[in-house]
Design a protein around this motif. Structure first.
Motif, short mmCIF file in Angstrom:
data_model
loop_
_atom_site.label_atom_id
_atom_site.label_comp_id
_atom_site.label_asym_id
_atom_site.label_seq_id
_atom_site.Cartn_x
_atom_site.Cartn_y
_atom_site.Cartn_z
N THR A 5 0.84 -1.19 0.00
CA THR A 5 0.00 0.00 0.00
C THR A 5 0.89 1.25 0.00
O THR A 5 1.72 1.41 0.88
CB THR A 5 -0.91 0.03 1.26
N PRO A 6 0.71 2.13 -1.00
CA PRO A 6 1.54 3.34 -1.03
C PRO A 6 1.23 4.25 0.15
O PRO A 6 0.06 4.49 0.46
CB PRO A 6 1.17 4.02 -2.34
N LEU A 7 2.25 4.77 0.82
CA LEU A 7 2.09 5.67 1.95
C LEU A 7 2.45 7.09 1.52
O LEU A 7 3.36 7.29 0.74
CB LEU A 7 2.97 5.25 3.12
N ARG A 8 1.72 8.05 2.07
CA ARG A 8 1.99 9.47 1.83
C ARG A 8 1.92 10.19 3.17
O ARG A 8 1.28 9.74 4.10
CB ARG A 8 0.96 10.08 0.87
N THR A 9 2.56 11.35 3.24
CA THR A 9 2.58 12.14 4.46
C THR A 9 1.72 13.38 4.29
O THR A 9 1.84 14.09 3.29
CB THR A 9 4.02 12.56 4.79
N SER A 18 -2.00 5.71 4.43
CA SER A 18 -2.09 5.16 3.08
C SER A 18 -2.65 6.22 2.14
O SER A 18 -3.39 7.11 2.55
CB SER A 18 -2.97 3.90 3.06
N LYS A 19 -2.28 6.12 0.88
CA LYS A 19 -2.67 7.10 -0.13
C LYS A 19 -4.18 7.27 -0.19
O LYS A 19 -4.69 8.38 -0.40
CB LYS A 19 -2.11 6.62 -1.47
N LYS A 20 -4.93 6.19 0.02
CA LYS A 20 -6.38 6.23 -0.09
C LYS A 20 -7.04 6.99 1.07
O LYS A 20 -8.17 7.43 0.94
CB LYS A 20 -6.94 4.82 -0.17
N GLU A 21 -6.34 7.13 2.19
CA GLU A 21 -6.90 7.83 3.36
C GLU A 21 -6.73 9.34 3.26
O GLU A 21 -7.32 10.07 4.06
CB GLU A 21 -6.21 7.35 4.64
N LEU A 22 -5.92 9.80 2.33
CA LEU A 22 -5.62 11.22 2.21
C LEU A 22 -6.26 11.81 0.96
O LEU A 22 -6.64 11.08 0.05
CB LEU A 22 -4.11 11.44 2.15
N VAL A 23 -6.38 13.12 0.92
CA VAL A 23 -6.89 13.85 -0.23
C VAL A 23 -5.71 14.53 -0.90
O VAL A 23 -4.82 15.04 -0.23
CB VAL A 23 -7.93 14.90 0.22
N GLY A 45 1.47 17.37 -6.89
CA GLY A 45 0.50 17.10 -5.84
C GLY A 45 1.05 17.18 -4.43
O GLY A 45 2.25 17.03 -4.21
N ALA A 46 0.15 17.43 -3.50
CA ALA A 46 0.44 17.39 -2.07
C ALA A 46 -0.72 16.66 -1.42
O ALA A 46 -1.87 16.81 -1.84
CB ALA A 46 0.58 18.80 -1.51
N TYR A 47 -0.43 15.88 -0.41
CA TYR A 47 -1.47 15.10 0.27
C TYR A 47 -1.80 15.71 1.61
O TYR A 47 -0.93 16.25 2.30
CB TYR A 47 -1.01 13.65 0.44
N ILE A 48 -3.08 15.61 1.97
CA ILE A 48 -3.56 16.18 3.22
C ILE A 48 -4.69 15.32 3.77
O ILE A 48 -5.42 14.70 3.01
CB ILE A 48 -4.02 17.64 2.97
N CYS A 49 -4.80 15.27 5.10
CA CYS A 49 -5.93 14.56 5.72
C CYS A 49 -7.22 15.26 5.31
O CYS A 49 -7.23 16.46 5.07
CB CYS A 49 -5.80 14.58 7.24
#
Length: 88
Positions: A5-9, A18-23, A45-49
């Protein structure tokens, strides 16, 4: 067995999920900033909760601007706030 599962911060709180939990928030090639709930749009792109607190934290710390390498205007931030809250 390895978990693939790809992880993002999150740029707001720094939590790794996990990538799917973030926007994903993206800046396209024309410099437009928008929310990408699919995670498939082209652009930087940037990921955020998916909560307003993380967005506000990212704006206050300027980590969203740094990640996207752009100065985000207030009207765009307002539309991102509404989208994250679910008002749109």
């Amino acid at each position: 067995m390895k978990n693939n599962t790809p992880l993002r911060t999150c740029v707001g709180c720094g939590t790794e999920k996990s990538k799917k939990e973030l926007v994903r928030i993206i800046r396209d090639k024309d410099g437009n900033v928008s929310l990408d709930r699919t995670g498939k749009m082209n652009g930087r792109g940037a990921y955020i909760c998916d909560n307003p607190e993380c967005l506000e934290n990212a704006v206050k710390r300027r980590s969203l601007n740094r990640s996207l390498k752009v100065e985000i205007e207030n009207d765009i931030l307002d539309s991102l706030r509404m989208e994250i809250k679910g008002d749109l």
